[in-house]
Design a protein around this motif. Sequence first.
Motif, short mmCIF file in Angstrom:
data_model
loop_
_atom_site.label_atom_id
_atom_site.label_comp_id
_atom_site.label_asym_id
_atom_site.label_seq_id
_atom_site.Cartn_x
_atom_site.Cartn_y
_atom_site.Cartn_z
N ILE B 350 0.85 -1.20 0.00
CA ILE B 350 0.00 0.00 0.00
C ILE B 350 0.88 1.25 0.00
O ILE B 350 0.64 2.21 -0.72
N TYR B 351 1.94 1.23 0.83
CA TYR B 351 2.83 2.37 0.92
C TYR B 351 3.47 2.65 -0.44
O TYR B 351 3.70 3.81 -0.81
N GLY B 364 -10.77 2.66 -0.74
CA GLY B 364 -11.08 2.15 -2.06
C GLY B 364 -9.93 1.44 -2.76
O GLY B 364 -9.91 1.34 -3.98
N LEU B 365 -8.98 0.92 -1.99
CA LEU B 365 -7.80 0.33 -2.62
C LEU B 365 -8.07 -1.05 -3.17
O LEU B 365 -7.25 -1.59 -3.91
N LEU B 366 -9.21 -1.65 -2.81
CA LEU B 366 -9.48 -3.00 -3.30
C LEU B 366 -9.64 -3.00 -4.80
O LEU B 366 -9.25 -3.94 -5.49
N VAL B 372 -3.57 -7.50 -3.47
CA VAL B 372 -3.11 -7.04 -2.17
C VAL B 372 -4.29 -7.00 -1.21
O VAL B 372 -4.20 -7.42 -0.05
N GLY B 373 -5.43 -6.49 -1.70
CA GLY B 373 -6.61 -6.36 -0.85
C GLY B 373 -7.12 -7.69 -0.35
O GLY B 373 -7.39 -7.86 0.84
N TYR B 374 -7.24 -8.66 -1.25
CA TYR B 374 -7.81 -9.94 -0.81
C TYR B 374 -6.87 -10.69 0.10
O TYR B 374 -7.31 -11.37 1.03
N PHE B 435 -9.31 -3.01 7.48
CA PHE B 435 -9.57 -3.49 6.13
C PHE B 435 -10.61 -2.60 5.45
O PHE B 435 -10.44 -2.20 4.29
N GLY B 436 -11.67 -2.27 6.19
CA GLY B 436 -12.74 -1.49 5.59
C GLY B 436 -12.27 -0.11 5.16
O GLY B 436 -12.58 0.36 4.07
#
Lengths: 300, 645
Positions: B350-351, B364-366, B372-374, B435-436
Motif C-alpha cells: 500500500i505504501y 477504495g484500494l481494493l 493485495v486487498g484480498y 480493512f474497511g
Amino acid sequence: MIGYLNPLFTLLLSPLLFGIINRTKALFAGRKGPPLLQPYYDLVKLFQKGVVISTTTTPLLKLSPLVAVAVPLIASLLVPFGGLSAPLSFAGDILFIAALLAIIRFFSITAALDTGFSLEGIGASREACFSALAEPTFLIALVALAKRFSSFSLSSIYSFLCFDSLRMAGSIPLILCIAALFIVFLLETSRIPFDDPATHLELTMTHEVMILDHSGVDLGLLQLGSMMKMWLFGSLIVGLFLPLRIGPVILEYIFAFVGMFLLALLVGFIESMMARLRLPKIPELMMAALILATLALIIA
Amino acid sequence: MSLIFTSLFLLFGGAFLSLILKRKVLLGKSIATLSVVAASLFGLIAVYQVLFLNKSFALTLPWSLPLGSFHIAFDSLSAFFALALFILAPLSSLFCFATIDTKKAYWVNASFNLLIASLFLVFLARDGLLFLMAWELMVLTSFFLVMTEHEKPGIGYEGWVYLIATHISGFALFTLFFLLGSASNSLNFDSFGTTELTLAFVLALIGFGTKAGFIPLHLWLGAEAHPATPSFVSAMMSGIMINTGIYGLLRTLIYLGSPMESWGWTLIVLGAISGIFGILFASTEKDIKRQLAYSSVENIGIILLGIGTSIVGYAKDLPLVATFGLAAALLHVLNHAIYKGLLFLGSGAIYKITQTTNMDKLGGLLKRAPLVGYTFLIGSIAIIALPPFNGFISEFLLFMGALHGTLDSSLLGLLVIGSMAFISGYALLTFTRSFGILFLGEAREKIPNEKCAFGWKIYLPLLLLSTMTLGIGVMGPYIAKRLLNLVATALGFHESAYFSSIQADLKTIILLSLLFSALIGLLVLLRKRALKNRSEEKGLSWDCGYIAPTPRMQYTALSFTEPVRTFYRALLRTKSSWLPSNAIFPTSANFKTSCSDISEEFLFRPLFRFLPHLLGKMRWLQSGSLQLYILYIALTLFLLLIWKM
C-alpha cells in the motif's frame, strides 16, 4: 437422528418469531397488528424482486447476505434445541459457535463499510464497538455452566438442565447465566434496549442501517439470516430453564416450541415497555452483563 | 550440522558480497536475495530433520576470546522458532528486492542478511557470550535497517529510543547469564542453574520482555511502526524478533528447573494486561503500521497467557492444562509470524502505491490493487481467529487448556478465557476497521496516482503467506496432535489418548467449515438463478438525499472506534483539541485527537527526565583539564594494583 431436522426448523419456523413479536407489540399499542405470517409474505415478496448494486461496492457486499444465511444453518447443527441434544457436539464447540457469530459480524461490518458513505459507517461502528463486549460475556457465561457441570460441549452442558434446575441447590450461577445470556440475546438480535428494529432512521439504528444498500433478494436473505440467528439464540435461552426431560421426544419438541413462543412474547413485551438506551449507556449495560457472567463463573 | 553451517555461510557471504558490489546494484541485490532464499532452504531442511526425523545437532568449537566458547545446538525448541524465521525471511527478502531504493540497496541488503544470520545464531547459541554477541548483532542490524530513511522526520528519535531500550534490556540479560553461570563458573548453557530462582525469573522477564514487547516494556514499537521504516523490516521485526524474547524466556525456564505457580500467575496477568491494552491501543491508531505493531503486543499477550497457563498447570500437576497451554503458545508464535508478516507486507505494498500509511487518507484500494486487498482480507480474518484459518487453531488449544484448568480454579478460566474473548471482540473491531477503511469505499484524499505495477516479487510473498494461513488452519488437526505429542514428551508427560479426541474435534470443525463453504457456493448459485430474469441495476450508495456527497463524508479510522475511546477514556487518555467555527454559516473548523501511549508518558518519559537530572550532579568530574584526567587514570591503576595484591 431426529436432531438433523434442526436446520429445517431453524430455516422454516424462525420468521414466525418475528411475527409473534410484531403482533405482541401491536396489541400492546392498542392496534390489531399484522398477521402472524406476515414475515413469510415479506420474504416471498423480497425474493421475487431484482437488486440494485451500488457502484462503489465490491463483491464483498454480495457475500454478506449469503454468510448471514449459511452460518446459522451450520450453527443449528451444534446448538441444542429445547431438551434435545444437537446432532453434532464436541468438546470446545462453545468457542466454535462464538467464532461462527463473529464470522457473521465480520462480513456484515465489511459489507457496511463497502458502500463508502457515512450512514452505513454509523451502523458498522456501533455494531463493532458494542458487540465486542458480547463475546466475552457469552463465553464466560457458558464456561461457568461448563465448570458447574464439568462438561465441555454445549449439548452435554444443556443435558443437565431442566425446568427443575432453578429450584435445585446451587442454582445461583444458573440464574446469573440466564440474566447475562438474555442481555447478550437482546444485543445480538438487535432488539430494544440496544437497537430499535421498528425505525428506519440511520441515527437510531445499528443493524437496520448496515443493510441499507442491500435490496431484493439480498435483503430477503439478510432478514432470513437475522430471523435464524434469533431462533438459535432463543433456543439457547429456552434450553436453560425449560426442558421437560420426562416424556417422549415429541413432547420435548412441543415444549420447546412453546418455550420459543413465550420467549417471543417476552421480547415483544420488553419492546413495548422500554425505549432504546442512549448510546453511551449501551457499553455500560454490556459491562453489567459481563460482570454477571463473571460472578457466575466465580461462584460456580 | 553441515546444513546449518552452509546456511550461515551463505548469509554472511551474501552480506559481504552485497557490500562489495556497491556500484553494481542489480547484481548485488540479486546475490543478496538469492543467498537469503538458499540459506532459508537449507535451514528449513535442518528444521525438518530435527522436528520430523528427531535428529539433533550440537557442536562446540574453541575460540580465541578469553570467555565462553562457540557452543551451538539445534533442538526442537530452536527448530520450531527457526521454522518461523525461515518461512518469513526469504519472502521478506523478495519484497525487499522489489521495494528498496537503489542508492541504499547495498547496505540494506547487507544488514538484512546479517539480521537473519544473527537471528539464526540466537536460536542456535548455547553459550552465554555467543548468545549476547548474536543478540547485539541482531539489535545493531535492525537499528541500521530501521534508520534506512533517516532523512524522514521522526524516525531518528524512534530509532535511538529503540537502541537505548534494547541495551537496557541487554544489561538485564547480562546480569541474568552472570547469575545463572556463577554456580558453575562457566557461561555454557548446559551448566546453567541457580538457587536465586525468583531473581533470575524477574531478570529474564525484563531482559527478554523488552524484546518480546509486553506492556509496559513495548518501547521498540515506535521504531518498528514508523512509516519510514521499510515494511519488510517491520515484518521481520514484528514476526520474528519479538519471538526471540519468547524463545529466551522459554529457554531460561528450562534452566530454572521446576517453575513456581506464582510465576505462571504473573505471566497470565502480564499477558492479560498486554493483550487488553495492546488491542485497545491498536483500535485507536490511525496509522496502519502502528495498529499492526500494537496488535503484535496483543498477540504476545496471548502467547504469555498460554505460557502462564502451562506453568500453572505444571505446578498444580495438571498435565492436560500444561500441555495445551504450551502447545497453544508455540503454535501462536508460528501463526503470528505468518499473518503478521502478511499484514505488514501488505501495508508495504500500500505504501508503495500511496506513499502514506495514514488510514484517514486512503480508501477504495481494493479496486486499485485487488490481490493485495484480498490477501490483506485473509490476513485480517486469520488474525481475528475465525475458522478455518490458523489463528483459530491456537486459540482453540488455549481455550481447551483453560477449560480444563477452570475445573480446578475459576480464576484461571476467568483470566485466560475472559481476556482471550475480550481481545477477540476488540480484534474484530480493529481489523474490520483497518480493512474497511483502507480497501473499501472511496479514497478519502487523492492518492498519488502512481501507475506502479506490482511484479511477482510482491505478489508471491503475499499469496504464499495467505495460503499458509489457510493451510495451517485446514491441517490444524494433524499439526495440533503432533505438537501436543511433542510438548507432552518435552514436559515429561506421557502421550494421552485425549489428544486424539482433540484431533477429532478439530477435524469436525474443519469439516463444518468446508460444509460452510459448500453452502456459500450453493447459495451463490441459487442467487444467480433467482436473479436470472430480474433486473440487476447499478446505482449510487444511499446518501440520504445529499446533493453533493463527497468521499470525505465516510467514516475515518478514529471515528469508527470513537465509542471505544469514550468508554475506556480512563485507560486511553485521548487528548482532543477542537476549534469550532463560530459564525452563523460554517466556515473552517479544526478538530484533532491524539492518543498517546500511557506507558511512554507516565513511566518512561518521567524516568528519562529524572535520570539525566540525577547524573548531572556528577558533572563536576568532567572539568576539561587534561592533567586531571591523567590523574584519574593514575589513581585507578594505583587502586587496581593495591586490590590485586
